[in-house]
Each structure stands twice: as structure tokens, then as C-alpha cells.
Design a protein around this motif. Structure first.
Motif, PDB file in Angstrom:
ATOM      1  N   UNK A 141       5.488  41.038 -29.766  1.00 46.25           N
ATOM      2  CA  UNK A 141       6.542  40.527 -28.979  1.00 46.25           C
ATOM      3  C   UNK A 141       6.157  41.470 -27.668  1.00 46.25           C
ATOM      4  N   UNK A 188      14.194  37.128 -22.720  1.00 47.86           N
ATOM      5  CA  UNK A 188      14.097  37.282 -24.063  1.00 47.86           C
ATOM      6  C   UNK A 188      12.771  37.710 -24.622  1.00 47.86           C
ATOM      7  N   UNK A 189      12.599  38.318 -25.641  1.00 44.66           N
ATOM      8  CA  UNK A 189      11.467  38.533 -26.360  1.00 44.66           C
ATOM      9  C   UNK A 189      10.469  37.301 -26.571  1.00 44.66           C
ATOM     10  N   UNK A 240       6.936  35.954 -28.369  1.00 50.27           N
ATOM     11  CA  UNK A 240       6.176  36.122 -29.469  1.00 50.27           C
ATOM     12  C   UNK A 240       4.547  36.156 -28.787  1.00 50.27           C
ATOM     13  N   UNK A 269       1.150  36.695 -34.316  1.00 50.32           N
ATOM     14  CA  UNK A 269       1.485  37.326 -35.732  1.00 50.32           C
ATOM     15  C   UNK A 269       0.722  37.024 -36.623  1.00 50.32           C
ATOM     16  N   UNK A 302      -1.564  32.325 -32.973  1.00 50.62           N
ATOM     17  CA  UNK A 302      -0.988  32.570 -31.783  1.00 50.62           C
ATOM     18  C   UNK A 302       0.420  32.376 -31.718  1.00 50.62           C
ATOM     19  N   UNK A 303       1.146  32.837 -30.990  1.00 50.54           N
ATOM     20  CA  UNK A 303       2.668  32.835 -30.665  1.00 50.54           C
ATOM     21  C   UNK A 303       2.692  31.845 -29.266  1.00 50.54           C
ATOM     22  N   UNK A 304       3.595  32.193 -28.584  1.00 50.49           N
ATOM     23  CA  UNK A 304       4.156  31.619 -27.308  1.00 50.49           C
ATOM     24  C   UNK A 304       3.048  31.915 -26.091  1.00 50.49           C
ATOM     25  N   UNK A 340      12.844  33.121 -42.172  1.00 52.65           N
ATOM     26  CA  UNK A 340      13.779  32.200 -42.556  1.00 52.65           C
ATOM     27  C   UNK A 340      15.141  32.634 -43.396  1.00 52.65           C
ATOM     28  N   UNK A 362      17.332  27.267 -39.161  1.00 50.84           N
ATOM     29  CA  UNK A 362      16.763  27.802 -40.518  1.00 50.84           C
ATOM     30  C   UNK A 362      17.229  29.276 -40.662  1.00 50.84           C
ATOM     31  N   UNK A 385      20.208  34.912 -36.123  1.00 47.06           N
ATOM     32  CA  UNK A 385      20.199  36.176 -36.147  1.00 47.06           C
ATOM     33  C   UNK A 385      20.733  36.961 -35.004  1.00 47.06           C
ATOM     34  N   UNK A 390      15.632  30.837 -35.840  1.00 46.48           N
ATOM     35  CA  UNK A 390      14.421  30.406 -36.187  1.00 46.48           C
ATOM     36  C   UNK A 390      14.257  28.953 -35.989  1.00 46.48           C
ATOM     37  N   UNK A 418       8.422  26.429 -32.961  1.00 45.61           N
ATOM     38  CA  UNK A 418       8.105  27.534 -32.121  1.00 45.61           C
ATOM     39  C   UNK A 418       6.971  28.500 -32.707  1.00 45.61           C
ATOM     40  N   UNK A 419       6.034  29.107 -32.045  1.00 43.18           N
ATOM     41  CA  UNK A 419       5.146  30.197 -32.510  1.00 43.18           C
ATOM     42  C   UNK A 419       4.629  29.895 -33.682  1.00 43.18           C
ATOM     43  N   UNK A 440       8.833  30.429 -35.760  1.00 43.85           N
ATOM     44  CA  UNK A 440       9.372  31.823 -35.715  1.00 43.85           C
ATOM     45  C   UNK A 440      10.701  31.807 -34.885  1.00 43.85           C
ATOM     46  N   UNK A 441      10.971  32.876 -34.430  1.00 42.02           N
ATOM     47  CA  UNK A 441      12.174  33.297 -33.800  1.00 42.02           C
ATOM     48  C   UNK A 441      12.135  33.149 -32.196  1.00 42.02           C
ATOM     49  N   UNK A 463      14.431  34.135 -29.034  1.00 46.50           N
ATOM     50  CA  UNK A 463      15.188  35.001 -28.651  1.00 46.50           C
ATOM     51  C   UNK A 463      16.173  34.536 -27.569  1.00 46.50           C
TER      52      UNK A 463
END
Lengths: 114, 114
Positions: free
Chosen positions: A35, A42-43, A45, A48, A57-59, A99, B31, B34, B91, B95-96, B101-102, B104
Motif C-alpha cells: 500500500x 486513505x491507503x 493498494x 498484492x 495489480x491493485x488500484x 474477508x 464482506x 475493519x 472489503x 476493488x483491487x 480487497x480493502x 480504506x
């Protein structure tokens, strides 16, 4: 247990330089994440991995590369550093899918690109 | 679009003054929600996971609750050591990556004065 360990803690790069952010975990977790955290945001991604040899790939993956040759290690590579990559980078790991399991975070790497 | 909004951005309390932090979310098919705590210069530390509306979890002076559109983190009789930034994440399958994914929120910075 050490948990998730990131190195270095701080780094200053010049525009165009390359570097690798190291991340290792000793919890035998299958899932690992990178991240970035920008001030007031916000964090986000970046990439992963769900296991050795598998990455996705993430965002915000542009400008970064990853590899996962072992369960323990998940390095993040910056090939041509740009000022927009100035941020705090966090590596995280989890036993399984987020999850139903929590993510454990490293202490972060503060990167400045000048 | 899935998103997470936390309020307020910052909250200053006197020791012993109870209050609540809000996390509102829009996600197609929750899902898991957190809560993490983040101290300055450190990585996020897991606090709670909530899965369904009506669920509550407690840890020391903290209690997290969940409705269909938001979550609250209630802090009862806070102490200076509760000062930190509190992050909310959901979640999302959208996304991601293929497994989701999370996402935030930007966090609420809590300061508790003695």
C-alpha cells in the motif's frame, strides 16, 4: 515473532533513480500486499500476492513492479522514480482472504523523490 | 462506486470525555468492515472486524458497531494513550483485483488531552 519487516525505514531518491523496497514476513502468510499512504488520503493498494509466484495489480500499480519468489518475501521495485511516488509505503500480510482474516502491517518506508 | 467516508477528520477530547467516530460506506455486498489504529510513524494495527448489521465488538474502552450503511467506533472514558488515527476499511469485490480487497477511509485523528 518479528511479524512484517520493511527496509529501509527512510529513503531519499533522485528523479529517475531506481530502488527496491524490501518486505519479509515470518508468519507463513500466503497473502501479501503493498500500500501507499499519501498525506490526508486513505491507503491505496499497489500490488498484492496470494502466494509464491502469483501477483496481481491493485488500484495504483503504474510505476511499480513486484515479485514473489518465496512465501516470506515480497519486494516492491520502483524503476524510474518520480516526485509523484513520494509517499509512505506499507507492506502487509494475511493468512488468507481479507474477508475473514486480518492484515498485519509493517512499520512503513518513508520515500521522498527529489 | 464503492467508497468509505470517515468523520470527523479530527477529534479532540478531554480525558474521560466519551465520543464516537463515524465510518459511512457504500459497497455492493459487504464482506467485512475493519477498524485499525495507526500511531504516528507506525503501520496500522488491527482492532475489529464486523460482518453483519447489528454486530458489536468491544476491546477495553472501544466498542465498534455496524449498521447497513455505517459503523461507529465508540470510545468510553478515553485516556491520552488512546490518541491515534483510527482507520476504517471495507472489503469490496469491485476493488483491487479479482478477489477484491480493502478500501480504506482517510481516517479520524483522535487527540485525548489529560
Amino acid at each position: 515473532n518479528a511479524g512484517v519487516t520493511q527496509t529501509p525505514k527512510f529513503r531519499i531518491l533522485k528523479i529517475g533513480q531506481s530502488m527496491t523496497l524490501q518486505c519479509t514476513q515470518d508468519m507463513n502468510h500466503n497473502y501479501m500486499y503493498w500500500y501507499r499512504q499519501d498525506p490526508g488520503m486513505g491507503l491505496k493498494l499497489i500490488y498484492y500476492s496470494v502466494g509464491a509466484g502469483i501477483t496481481d495489480k491493485g488500484e495504483v500499480p503504474n510505476g511499480y513492479n513486484v515479485s514473489r519468489s518465496t512465501t516470506e518475501d515480497f519486494p516492491l521495485r520502483l524503476e524510474l522514480a518520480a516526485p509523484s511516488q513520494t509517499s509512505v509505503y506499507f507492506c502487509a500480510s494475511s493468512y488468507g482472504d481479507l474477508t475473514n482474516t486480518e492484515a498485519f502491517f509493517g512499520q512503513g518506508t518513508r520515500l521522498t523523490v527529489v | 462506486e464503492d467508497q468509505v467516508t470517515q468523520s470527523p477528520e479530527a477529534l479532540r477530547l478531554q480525558e474521560g470525555e466519551s465520543s464516537s467516530l463515524n465510518c459511512s460506506y457504500t459497497v455492493s455486498g459487504l464482506r467485512g468492515l475493519f477498524w485499525y489504529r495507526q500511531d504516528p510513524g507506525k503501520g496500522p494495527e488491527f482492532l475489529f472486524t464486523l460482518y453483519s448489521a447489528g454486530e458489536e465488538k468491544e476491546k477495553e474502552r472501544l466498542k465498534a458497531t455496524l449498521t447497513k450503511k455505517e459503523s461507529f467506533l465508540h470510545i468510553t472514558a478515553p485516556k491520552p494513550e488512546d490518541s491515534a488515527t483510527y482507520l476504517c476499511a471495507v472489503h469490496s469485490r469491485n476493488y483491487g483485483g479479482s478477489q477484491g480487497n480493502l478500501i480504506f477511509g482517510k481516517g479520524t485523528k483522535l487527540s485525548v488531552k489529560p
